[in-house]
Motif scaffolding. Structure first.
Motif, mmCIF file in Angstrom:
data_model
loop_
_atom_site.group_PDB
_atom_site.id
_atom_site.type_symbol
_atom_site.label_atom_id
_atom_site.label_comp_id
_atom_site.label_asym_id
_atom_site.label_seq_id
_atom_site.Cartn_x
_atom_site.Cartn_y
_atom_site.Cartn_z
ATOM 1 N N LEU A 112 0.851 -1.273 -0.045
ATOM 2 C CA LEU A 112 -0.035 0.026 0.016
ATOM 3 C C LEU A 112 0.980 1.210 -0.046
ATOM 4 N N SER A 113 0.451 2.210 -0.637
ATOM 5 C CA SER A 113 1.152 3.505 -0.785
ATOM 6 C C SER A 113 0.224 4.803 -0.413
ATOM 7 N N CYS A 114 0.692 5.624 0.139
ATOM 8 C CA CYS A 114 0.134 7.057 0.765
ATOM 9 C C CYS A 114 0.952 8.091 0.528
ATOM 10 N N ALA A 115 0.192 8.846 -0.234
ATOM 11 C CA ALA A 115 1.006 10.327 -0.587
ATOM 12 C C ALA A 115 0.116 11.516 -0.052
ATOM 13 N N GLU A 148 7.918 14.313 -0.980
ATOM 14 C CA GLU A 148 6.917 13.473 -1.517
ATOM 15 C C GLU A 148 6.176 13.347 -0.291
ATOM 16 N N ASN A 149 6.452 13.266 0.985
ATOM 17 C CA ASN A 149 5.341 12.948 1.975
ATOM 18 C C ASN A 149 4.880 11.566 1.868
ATOM 19 N N ALA A 150 5.556 10.512 1.516
ATOM 20 C CA ALA A 150 4.841 9.390 1.281
ATOM 21 C C ALA A 150 5.149 8.350 2.131
ATOM 22 N N MET A 151 4.297 7.271 2.468
ATOM 23 C CA MET A 151 5.074 5.902 3.103
ATOM 24 C C MET A 151 4.364 4.871 2.399
ATOM 25 N N PHE A 152 4.879 3.688 2.590
ATOM 26 C CA PHE A 152 4.456 2.396 2.118
ATOM 27 C C PHE A 152 4.310 1.412 2.937
ATOM 28 N N SER A 167 7.526 1.910 5.725
ATOM 29 C CA SER A 167 8.545 2.958 5.374
ATOM 30 C C SER A 167 8.067 3.987 4.949
ATOM 31 N N ARG A 168 8.958 5.096 5.143
ATOM 32 C CA ARG A 168 8.506 6.515 4.620
ATOM 33 C C ARG A 168 9.588 7.116 3.584
ATOM 34 N N ASP A 169 9.176 7.397 2.573
ATOM 35 C CA ASP A 169 9.836 8.431 1.615
ATOM 36 C C ASP A 169 10.803 9.324 2.226
ATOM 37 N N ARG A 170 12.045 9.078 1.904
ATOM 38 C CA ARG A 170 13.119 9.959 2.617
ATOM 39 C C ARG A 170 12.977 11.450 1.995
ATOM 40 N N ASP A 171 12.424 11.593 0.771
ATOM 41 C CA ASP A 171 12.350 12.879 0.101
ATOM 42 C C ASP A 171 11.333 13.691 0.716
ATOM 43 N N ASP A 172 11.417 14.873 1.561
ATOM 44 C CA ASP A 172 10.367 15.570 2.283
ATOM 45 C C ASP A 172 9.337 15.880 1.492
#
Length: 122
Positions: free
Chosen positions: A20-23, A77-81, A70-75
């Motif tokens: 699952l992804s969330c942005a 993006e503010n995304a998590m998986f 996990s969380r996208d390290r690119d601020d």
């Protein structure tokens, strides 16, 4: 306003995997905590896992060892998986993304996504 867009739900057989992804997007200054909750038919919504800005995670006992957040390290993006493995029929639910933080007007926000269905068949 802060919007959350979820993706990745679907149907799998028992033992299968889904991601699952969330942005988060919108007037965001910073997102402090992101989390996945789920709600099965006839049951209350419950926390599945959460992750802080620094990457610290917290998992519900019923997903420990099976789900990884996990969380996208690119601020920007503010995304998590959420990687879900060894799925069980009891994992069937609507999964909701949640994000809390501060917007660009220095106001706190606590936003929810629309939900994505996860169905696990035996």
């Amino acid at each position: 306003q802060v919007q959350l867009v979820e993706s990745g739900g679907g149907s799998v057989q028992s033992g299968g995997s889904l991601r699952l992804s969330c942005a988060a997007s919108g007037s965001i200054f910073t997102v402090n905590t992101m989390a996945w909750h789920r709600q099965a038919p006839g049951k209350q919504r419950e926390l599945v896992a959460s992750i802080t800005r620094s990457g610290s995670t917290n998992y519900a006992d019923f997903v420990k060892g099976r789900f990884t957040l996990s969380r996208d390290r690119d601020d920007a993006e503010n995304a998590m998986f959420l990687q879900m493995s060894n799925l069980k029929p009891e994992d069937t639910a609507v999964f909701y993304c949640n994000a809390a933080g501060i917007d660009k007007k220095w106001r706190p926000f606590d936003s929810w996504g629309q939900g994505t269905q996860v169905t696990v068949s035996s």
